[in-house]
Design an enzyme around this catalytic site. Structure first.
Site, PDB file in Angstrom:
ATOM      1  N   HIS A  56       0.782  -1.122   0.106  1.00 20.99           N
ATOM      2  CA  HIS A  56       0.084  -0.120  -0.077  1.00 20.99           C
ATOM      3  C   HIS A  56       0.985   1.189   0.092  1.00 20.99           C
ATOM      4  CE1 HIS A  56      -3.177  -2.564   0.846  1.00 20.99           C
ATOM      5  NE2 HIS A  56      -2.867  -3.049   2.366  1.00 20.99           N
ATOM      6  N   HIS A 219      -7.358  -4.645  -0.917  1.00 16.54           N
ATOM      7  CA  HIS A 219      -6.613  -5.916  -1.344  1.00 16.54           C
ATOM      8  C   HIS A 219      -7.523  -6.813  -2.375  1.00 16.54           C
ATOM      9  CE1 HIS A 219      -6.389  -4.988   3.171  1.00 16.54           C
ATOM     10  NE2 HIS A 219      -5.039  -5.179   2.967  1.00 16.54           N
TER      11      HIS A 219
END
Lengths: 333, 333
Positions: A56, A219
């Site tokens: 991320h 995700h």
């Protein structure tokens, strides 16, 4: 899988070596995969740590530095760090004024940060308070989440709580401002493509050539619906309407408007998106006090965007504007 | 083609609306597609403009602001702006001390900036000096270039020349420091995927599932060779060796080491790449005075990376460290 990596299992380890080499102000505890400020712990300052699965970036390691996080724990890609990492980070940054844990609402992260807080209290008597972010309005529960997912507001919270800690507020006050940010922030995202976890080698989910996932998780968790690819104007409406109606945001409100790229979307498209977001906000009488446009909470090379709105008052704005010096956000210093 | 856009022909126009909405310090002349500083022209300060085809964001519009560019002209995607745009930009920023044109070495850009300089001299008597960047060591001539292509060094040059102008140096001195940056900088890149110009709708070039293009240009121009996808360590060697041997860079040299993403490569991979670059430099006795890691000169959503090394002395470092306040690079202010 086309990636600029060596062994897919070494991506996090090697990226942390890169972070250490590139940023002399920061230190890396490689055994625990913790990025921390070179001047930690700062005696008398509340320490702030966060962490989560890797993939991320710049979240969270890119937000370590003066005025933001004191440390960040890097899990494997899309996998929560373990309690020992969070414990190590907590010890590294505890300057005697307590430590705030900023936790995105994913079951593994929440559980592991809780255990780390207990371990820290038992081992060192550290005073730890946790704030969980859950700003994603897309779905109530999700693949790895009970309740809403924590996404873009985490970036804004880390900046604002970091400024509050830097100016010397105590742990309760820093936690209070962090909770205020989470309470007043809402997000939603859309994926145009999937992404591939290096160690997996194949895409996390499948998305047709003409499809997009509205309300996607960071995700690749399913969102609200899968629909045909639409123009940016319609995409902005699809994600802004649920955000605006949820808090709700309304006429006269001032916001930080954060148009985020998910990793594979180029900046020119984020500005096209910002233009649409700006028009919708204007139509609703919501004014943008500060914009943030860029890829700050990503999902590897996923194409797509998320929007976060944070309703701000003078306190939050002044903390937002305070100096910050991190690899990914820097101003005033 | 999966993009966050509306009509493919409106991408540049709408992105400029987004830039204007997001950055209150900047202004946009929409008729001429020029992004410029709200306080331009600054009387007595050398104005600096650049420009080129769109699709390389944040280059150049994201570098407009205090301490860097005064204006940037946006062409259509991967297409040079026309002389009228550059003329308009020159007029907007000319505060009486002359204007520097920063031009990447592509035939269209060079020709159009030349014409604009002549038009400006004829219309307003503006004193214009041009500096052409040609730092890409990959190939001597290329699809749209006689000589070497201008790539990553342009970012560093705009920062450093911008600082020189901001501190009040005259046009000849600002041009001299700009030429020095170009002379001491070298770059090379690698593409893992192609990219798609919105108005074209299909990929600019074809690259097999296991192939990469070593020495690629920022519009997908052919590089030195097409080879099987390799680990980051080997990729770093393939692009560092030609860079290091060209200037040459050697033991005792200090550099700004710029690891750039081409648009579709996530930050975690750029740090893996930076780690490899750092090790190679260390082996050669080259020290990194300042790092820059991120996607600053891109090719839409192309996956890949380029590396730029700039040999620095105290003068260039001090100009690099000077305050800058633009959408994409900001510190000290």
């Amino acid at each position: 899988m086309k990636k600029l990596i060596n062994d897919p299992n070494d991506v996090v380890v090697e990226a942390l070596l890169g972070v250490e080499a590139a940023h002399p102000d920061l230190r890396v505890d490689h055994a625990n995969k913790v990025v921390y400020r070179g001047d930690a712990p700062k005696p008398g300052k509340v320490g702030i740590i966060s962490g989560g699965g890797s993939g991320h970036e710049p979240l969270h390691g890119g937000f370590v530095g003066l005025g933001m996080l004191d440390a960040a724990c890097a899990g494997e890609v899309f996998t929560s760090p373990v309690p020992d990492q969070m414990l190590a980070a907590t010890k590294l940054v505890d300057g005697g004024a307590g430590v705030l844990h900023v936790v995105k609402n994913y079951t593994g992260d929440v559980m592991n940060f809780e255990m780390a807080a207990e371990l820290a209290a038992a081992e060192t008597g550290a005073n730890v308070v946790s704030v969980v972010t859950d700003d994603d309005v897309a779905v109530q529960d999700s693949t790895w989440t009970a309740g809403r997912r924590g996404v873009g507001v985490t970036v804004l919270l880390e900046k604002i709580a970091g400024a509050a800690a830097e100016e010397g507020r105590d742990l309760d006050a820093v936690a209070a401002v962090a909770r205020k940010v989470n309470a007043q922030g809402r997000s939603m995202g859309v994926a145009l493509t999937s992404c591939t976890v290096p160690a997996a080698g194949s895409p996390t989910f499948q998305l047709g050539e003409d499809e997009m996932e509205v309300g996607v998780g960071i995700h690749g968790e399913p969102g609200r619906r899968r629909v045909p690819l639409a123009p940016a104007k319609e995409i902005a409406e699809m994600i802004l309407e649920p955000i605006l109606s949820d808090l709700p945001f309304g006429s006269g409100d001032a916001v930080i408007a954060f148009v985020n790229g998910l990793g594979g979307t180029p900046l020119i498209e984020l500005y096209v998106m910002y233009n649409e977001v700006s028009k919708i906000l204007s139509k609703h009488g919501v004014s943008v006090a500060r914009p943030l446009v860029g890829s700050y909470i990503t999902s590897l090379e996923m194409a797509g965007s998320s929007v976060t709105l944070l309703k701000v008052d003078d306190e939050l704005l002044s903390l937002w504007d305070a100096p910050v010096r991190t690899p990914a956000l820097r101003w005033g210093i």
